[in-house]
Design a protein around this motif. Sequence first.
Motif, PDB file in Angstrom:
ATOM      1  N   ILE A  78      40.228  65.428 125.580  1.00  0.00           N
ATOM      2  CA  ILE A  78      41.177  66.462 125.170  1.00  0.00           C
ATOM      3  C   ILE A  78      41.153  67.518 126.259  1.00  0.00           C
ATOM      4  O   ILE A  78      40.122  68.136 126.506  1.00  0.00           O
ATOM      5  CB  ILE A  78      40.819  67.095 123.814  1.00  0.00           C
ATOM      6  CG1 ILE A  78      40.886  66.049 122.699  1.00  0.00           C
ATOM      7  CG2 ILE A  78      41.766  68.245 123.496  1.00  0.00           C
ATOM      8  CD1 ILE A  78      39.575  65.374 122.404  1.00  0.00           C
ATOM      9  N   GLY A  79      42.279  67.719 126.922  1.00  0.00           N
ATOM     10  CA  GLY A  79      42.363  68.711 127.979  1.00  0.00           C
ATOM     11  C   GLY A  79      42.899  70.023 127.454  1.00  0.00           C
ATOM     12  O   GLY A  79      42.172  70.828 126.893  1.00  0.00           O
ATOM     13  N   VAL A  80      44.217  70.232 127.603  1.00  0.00           N
ATOM     14  CA  VAL A  80      44.846  71.471 127.134  1.00  0.00           C
ATOM     15  C   VAL A  80      44.861  71.498 125.608  1.00  0.00           C
ATOM     16  O   VAL A  80      44.692  70.477 124.944  1.00  0.00           O
ATOM     17  CB  VAL A  80      46.285  71.594 127.673  1.00  0.00           C
ATOM     18  CG1 VAL A  80      46.291  71.591 129.195  1.00  0.00           C
ATOM     19  CG2 VAL A  80      47.178  70.473 127.141  1.00  0.00           C
ATOM     20  N   GLU A  81      45.045  72.664 125.077  1.00  0.00           N
ATOM     21  CA  GLU A  81      45.229  72.872 123.630  1.00  0.00           C
ATOM     22  C   GLU A  81      44.037  72.390 122.804  1.00  0.00           C
ATOM     23  O   GLU A  81      44.197  71.837 121.715  1.00  0.00           O
ATOM     24  CB  GLU A  81      46.509  72.183 123.143  1.00  0.00           C
ATOM     25  CG  GLU A  81      47.760  72.670 123.838  1.00  0.00           C
ATOM     26  CD  GLU A  81      49.018  71.954 123.379  1.00  0.00           C
ATOM     27  OE1 GLU A  81      50.089  72.572 123.434  1.00  0.00           O
ATOM     28  OE2 GLU A  81      48.923  70.773 122.986  1.00  0.00           O
ATOM     29  N   SER A  82      42.845  72.621 123.302  1.00  0.00           N
ATOM     30  CA  SER A  82      41.653  72.269 122.526  1.00  0.00           C
ATOM     31  C   SER A  82      41.456  73.286 121.402  1.00  0.00           C
ATOM     32  O   SER A  82      41.724  74.482 121.566  1.00  0.00           O
ATOM     33  CB  SER A  82      40.418  72.265 123.430  1.00  0.00           C
ATOM     34  OG  SER A  82      39.242  72.124 122.665  1.00  0.00           O
ATOM     35  N   ALA A  83      40.969  72.790 120.265  1.00  0.00           N
ATOM     36  CA  ALA A  83      40.702  73.684 119.134  1.00  0.00           C
ATOM     37  C   ALA A  83      39.629  74.707 119.495  1.00  0.00           C
ATOM     38  O   ALA A  83      39.675  75.854 119.036  1.00  0.00           O
ATOM     39  CB  ALA A  83      40.277  72.872 117.914  1.00  0.00           C
ATOM     40  N   GLU A  84      38.656  74.296 120.321  1.00  0.00           N
ATOM     41  CA  GLU A  84      37.590  75.175 120.788  1.00  0.00           C
ATOM     42  C   GLU A  84      37.427  74.953 122.295  1.00  0.00           C
ATOM     43  O   GLU A  84      36.695  74.056 122.708  1.00  0.00           O
ATOM     44  CB  GLU A  84      36.279  74.885 120.067  1.00  0.00           C
ATOM     45  CG  GLU A  84      36.305  75.094 118.564  1.00  0.00           C
ATOM     46  CD  GLU A  84      34.966  74.771 117.920  1.00  0.00           C
ATOM     47  OE1 GLU A  84      33.998  75.507 118.171  1.00  0.00           O
ATOM     48  OE2 GLU A  84      34.891  73.758 117.195  1.00  0.00           O
ATOM     49  N   PRO A  85      38.102  75.743 123.113  1.00  0.00           N
ATOM     50  CA  PRO A  85      38.122  75.487 124.560  1.00  0.00           C
ATOM     51  C   PRO A  85      36.754  75.399 125.222  1.00  0.00           C
ATOM     52  O   PRO A  85      36.598  74.681 126.213  1.00  0.00           O
ATOM     53  CB  PRO A  85      38.930  76.677 125.107  1.00  0.00           C
ATOM     54  CG  PRO A  85      39.826  77.061 123.972  1.00  0.00           C
ATOM     55  CD  PRO A  85      38.995  76.855 122.742  1.00  0.00           C
ATOM     56  N   PHE A  86      35.748  76.123 124.710  1.00  0.00           N
ATOM     57  CA  PHE A  86      34.437  76.109 125.356  1.00  0.00           C
ATOM     58  C   PHE A  86      33.527  74.997 124.825  1.00  0.00           C
ATOM     59  O   PHE A  86      32.431  74.809 125.348  1.00  0.00           O
ATOM     60  CB  PHE A  86      33.745  77.462 125.191  1.00  0.00           C
ATOM     61  CG  PHE A  86      34.279  78.538 126.104  1.00  0.00           C
ATOM     62  CD1 PHE A  86      35.420  78.329 126.872  1.00  0.00           C
ATOM     63  CD2 PHE A  86      33.638  79.761 126.215  1.00  0.00           C
ATOM     64  CE1 PHE A  86      35.918  79.315 127.716  1.00  0.00           C
ATOM     65  CE2 PHE A  86      34.126  80.763 127.061  1.00  0.00           C
ATOM     66  CZ  PHE A  86      35.276  80.534 127.801  1.00  0.00           C
ATOM     67  N   LEU A  87      33.946  74.299 123.792  1.00  0.00           N
ATOM     68  CA  LEU A  87      33.169  73.169 123.285  1.00  0.00           C
ATOM     69  C   LEU A  87      33.536  71.944 124.098  1.00  0.00           C
ATOM     70  O   LEU A  87      34.682  71.474 124.059  1.00  0.00           O
ATOM     71  CB  LEU A  87      33.457  72.927 121.805  1.00  0.00           C
ATOM     72  CG  LEU A  87      32.769  71.694 121.181  1.00  0.00           C
ATOM     73  CD1 LEU A  87      31.250  71.820 121.280  1.00  0.00           C
ATOM     74  CD2 LEU A  87      33.206  71.508 119.733  1.00  0.00           C
ATOM     75  N   LEU A  88      32.576  71.410 124.844  1.00  0.00           N
ATOM     76  CA  LEU A  88      32.824  70.263 125.710  1.00  0.00           C
ATOM     77  C   LEU A  88      32.099  69.038 125.186  1.00  0.00           C
ATOM     78  O   LEU A  88      31.037  69.123 124.570  1.00  0.00           O
ATOM     79  CB  LEU A  88      32.360  70.563 127.137  1.00  0.00           C
ATOM     80  CG  LEU A  88      32.855  71.861 127.788  1.00  0.00           C
ATOM     81  CD1 LEU A  88      32.473  71.888 129.262  1.00  0.00           C
ATOM     82  CD2 LEU A  88      34.359  72.033 127.616  1.00  0.00           C
ATOM     83  N   GLY A  89      32.682  67.876 125.451  1.00  0.00           N
ATOM     84  CA  GLY A  89      32.051  66.628 125.034  1.00  0.00           C
ATOM     85  C   GLY A  89      32.250  66.341 123.567  1.00  0.00           C
ATOM     86  O   GLY A  89      33.242  66.774 122.954  1.00  0.00           O
ATOM     87  N   PRO A  90      31.325  65.570 122.969  1.00  0.00           N
ATOM     88  CA  PRO A  90      31.442  65.214 121.553  1.00  0.00           C
ATOM     89  C   PRO A  90      31.719  66.426 120.669  1.00  0.00           C
ATOM     90  O   PRO A  90      31.075  67.466 120.801  1.00  0.00           O
ATOM     91  CB  PRO A  90      30.071  64.591 121.255  1.00  0.00           C
ATOM     92  CG  PRO A  90      29.653  63.985 122.563  1.00  0.00           C
ATOM     93  CD  PRO A  90      30.140  64.957 123.603  1.00  0.00           C
ATOM     94  N   GLY A  91      32.695  66.289 119.789  1.00  0.00           N
ATOM     95  CA  GLY A  91      33.095  67.376 118.898  1.00  0.00           C
ATOM     96  C   GLY A  91      34.348  68.092 119.358  1.00  0.00           C
ATOM     97  O   GLY A  91      34.979  68.804 118.568  1.00  0.00           O
ATOM     98  N   ARG A  92      34.728  67.927 120.623  1.00  0.00           N
ATOM     99  CA  ARG A  92      35.947  68.567 121.128  1.00  0.00           C
ATOM    100  C   ARG A  92      37.163  67.914 120.471  1.00  0.00           C
ATOM    101  O   ARG A  92      37.256  66.671 120.406  1.00  0.00           O
ATOM    102  CB  ARG A  92      36.013  68.437 122.650  1.00  0.00           C
ATOM    103  CG  ARG A  92      37.173  69.222 123.304  1.00  0.00           C
ATOM    104  CD  ARG A  92      37.058  69.119 124.810  1.00  0.00           C
ATOM    105  NE  ARG A  92      38.184  69.710 125.522  1.00  0.00           N
ATOM    106  CZ  ARG A  92      38.275  70.975 125.895  1.00  0.00           C
ATOM    107  NH1 ARG A  92      37.283  71.810 125.620  1.00  0.00           N
ATOM    108  NH2 ARG A  92      39.337  71.418 126.555  1.00  0.00           N
TER     109      ARG A  92
END
Length: 500
Positions: A108-122
């Motif tokens: 998931i690149g743009v428009e992430s529900a939590e932009p600073f959450l990276l990897g699993p859970g994004r």
Amino acid sequence: MDFMMSKFRCVFLISGLLLGACSENDEGSDSLFVEDMQVTRELRTKIIELSLTGDPSKNRDLPTVGSPLVTLGMQLFFTQALSGEMDVACVSCHHPRLGGGDNLALAIGVESAEPFLLGPGRKHASSGVGYDGGPTMPRNVPTIFNIGMWDSVIFNDGRIERVESTSGAGAAILTPDSANRETADLSATSLTNAQARFPATSPEEMKGHHKSGYNNAGIRDYLVARLRGDNNDLIKNEWLSAFQAGYQDSTGTPESLITQANVFNAVAEYERSQVFVDNQWKAFIEGERDAISLEAKKGAMLFYASKEQDGANCARCHSGDFFTDEKFHNLAIPQIGRGKGDGSTGTNDFGRFKVTKQEADRFAFRTPTLLNISVTKPYGHSGAYESLEGIVRHHLDVESAVYGYSLANNVSQLGVQSNDVTGNTQAAFEKLNADRTAGKPGLIENVSLSDEQVAQLVAFLNTLTDSCVAGTIDSACIDKWVPSDALADPDSLRVFARFQ
């Protein structure tokens, strides 16, 4: 007296049993030692035969982390200012602590529900364009570890490639910006430099869905203008100081320093500095006999032996010290996710065919390097396998893997689109099967290995991960590629990653 004699008999009996047990253990140890020595000799013979050094970085001009230009590249890599809507950064999908990728089947690149959450859970925000509860990118994110060692192609479909000019003018780099597949992209000074310029042009990756009026050159110009301060997007803008430090030009102006060429060159140098080749296999090649286990040595013998030699024939494609032929092969990896708009459903992915339009390339994807493979999961162009054993078994028997594939058993990421996985994957397998029937060379073959041999092969693959990224040495090692609090944040848009 009888009591004393009985006591001595007991002592002698127990001593005899203990000595016998020790003797049996010694014999077992001796047997394993002899076997280890024999396998080691055979493996070293194979290494000499294949001219392996264990170090694909040899004789390459690669930058050093901490240098001024690499530091500037790191600042750019971690800022959301290089995305159209300023909601994602390069590092959002390529974090050093996530194997140079994101550990997701599909990103998931743009428009992430939590932009600073990276990897699993994004996850994709429910307000995002085309929201369906699943990931937005059609292919698994390749690692940027050791990206400077690719000589011929970048990306799974090789849409960035170095070819020899037909006019005799030397090598040319072709990109999606090239007028055709024979015309060099003169803006590309290296494969990595070319790669660094394209995430910003993809709506799903970094461009966003509200800058559709900009073509590739236009969006790059827009981002450069942002960094210069020409369009007032940035509330805080100290990029000129950062570029002056990076390019070591204290009197440079925004116009002379903050250019397309300099921006993406710095990003590319940061990427190329991520050299991770110091692994157990390299140590073994360099003479450390006990650097890898006997099980891994047996796995290596299977890896390098052909099918006719009762091996797994892996090295036919995963060749050399970089473990890739940099060519394209149809493995019929399960086609999960949104796909690339191909096929009757629009959810398939024709791979290399999308670039060359050659039927032979339909469903073919680039052979990945195997270096650092234990930290670069999931595997396959679609990220269809999270376990090394799973992807290994797919290679050994493609048909069984295709028809027995279960998304739930192989992918933990939630929401991955799978409505058309069966039909799409079968189409790839049918193409492979037709090519096999036609006797086309270089195709993947079925190989019969025991469970013990599969475990040996996996054990060998696990020796290919650098000790720094494997976490076997101080975690501060990988931190060199992550901005410290002391490093200036030129626009206050740095991604401070969180992990589940």
